[in-house]
Design an enzyme around this catalytic site. Structure first.
Site, PDB file in Angstrom:
ATOM      1  CB  CYS A 139      -0.923   0.003   1.210  1.00 49.61           C
ATOM      2  SG  CYS A 139      -2.179  -1.292   1.186  1.00 49.61           S
ATOM      3  CB  ALA A 140       4.189   2.105   1.274  1.00 46.90           C
TER       4      ALA A 140
END
Length: 370
Positions: A139-140
């Site tokens: 998700c980063a």
């Protein structure tokens, strides 16, 4: 400083209300009535109204192996990413041949040749285009991808970079796995892609963006944004908190309930460390672009930084409309923010996302006029 000149998220065409997904997915994941009741409660509290899926909902019952799901990822992921890239380049007024560097990120499928190679052929990029494929940022990846693109453009100030994220989270659904992590994931994550066009400080589009000194809320075009600075943080002792367990049946999520507490503990110092070098405090930042990781993640960011609820409005809207899109999520929030923001030109914005590591990626931007 490099400049974001176009952000284009795209979503697959199969869209379903959360309740409809629950009815179909529930028996696949949690056939036990007790666990099925828990699944319904978790889905109902996920902050998600609708999700877009890469396949018709009824086809997920037949996807039970890594080989089958990954074949769908390569085929459908490349097509979705192509749509996002074409829209972003058109919005920026550029052609595929203008692109000098492609940074591609995903954590929901693998390909060799990599996604950027597949896109090069589909888009018609130059043969000498520089490529950086990335897997594992999770998700980063949207925030980390912006940071790495910025690093490249500092050394190549006349270049055009294309950041592309594609995440088909629905393909990671684990059948007959009623663990808490899988129950949560089955109600939270959606499918999508996003492309961002970023140009170096010496590119004509960056100079044109700097010349826009007045923000016009009625203007149809989204606002450009300058990339000012970035930070990456790894939180020690958290490698087991977030990520994948790779099985024959595909990618099984590892998701710790302690992630919000980690953010509350670490995020204030991380954000203040970035801002202090630019003479800023969190109270002086009017715009926050927060990864829509789920209600508890959004709450943790809001509370840790002492933000008003309005600061995370676009994050909650993104979550409600599409679910957590993994690395594409924060880029969807960025697109929404740039399209709607009425903050004065030159005002700061902080973009953030969180992924396996546990890692925090921060980007400081300044908004230009429309």
């Amino acid at each position: 400083m490099s400049c974001v000149v176009a952000v284009e998220p795209v979503l697959p065409g199969h869209v379903y209300a959360q309740e409809a997904i629950t009815e179909v997915v529930g028996p696949l994941v949690a056939p036990d009535p007790g666990r099925a009741a828990l699944l319904r409660r978790l889905h109902g509290s996920a902050g998600v109204d609708h999700r877009h899926l890469v396949l018709p909902l009824e086809e997920y019952a037949g996807l039970r192996s890594l080989g089958a799901t990954n074949a769908v990822f390569v085929r459908e992921g490349a097509a979705l990413a192509e749509r996002a890239c074409r829209r972003a380049l058109t919005a920026a007024g550029l052609e595929p041949g203008d692109v000098d560097h492609v940074f591609a990120t995903s954590v929901t499928g693998v390909a060799a040749p990599s996604l950027d190679v597949l896109l090069s052929e589909r888009l018609g990029l130059r043969g000498d285009v520089r490529r950086t494929p990335s897997f594992g940022l999770g998700c980063a990846g949207g925030a980390g991808g912006l940071a790495r693109v910025h690093d490249h453009l500092l050394g190549h100030p006349r270049d055009v970079a294309l950041l592309v994220s594609v995440e088909l989270c629905s393909l990671t659904l684990q059948h007959d796995d009623d663990s808490m992590a899988n129950l949560v994931a089955s109600g939270l994550f959606g499918d999508g892609a996003a492309a961002v066009v970023v140009v170096g400080s010496g590119h004509p589009l960056a100079r044109a963006a700097r010349a826009r000194t007045v923000a016009d809320p009625s203007a149809a075009r989204p606002r450009p944004a300058r990339l000012v600075d970035t930070r990456s943080h790894l939180y020690p002792g958290t490698t087991e908190a977030l990520g994948w367990e790779v099985r024959d049946s595909g990618f099984a999520i590892v998701l710790s309930a302690g992630l919000p507490d980690l953010l509350r503990a670490h995020l204030p110092a991380d954000v203040k460390g970035l801002l202090v070098e630019h003479g800023l405090t969190p109270a002086e930042v009017p715009t926050w672009v927060v990864h829509a990781g789920g209600p508890k993640v959004i709450d943790a960011v809001r509370d840790a930084l002492g933000l008003p609820e309005a600061a995370v409005r676009e994050s909650r809207a993104s979550l409600a409309c599409a679910g957590n899109l993994s690395s594409s999520s924060v880029l969807d929030v960025l697109a929404r923010t740039l399209a709607r923001s009425e903050a004065p030109p030159g005002s700061p914005a902080v973009l953030m996302a969180f992924g396996p590591g546990v890692a925090c990626e921060l980007v400081l931007l300044r908004l230009e006029g429309r």
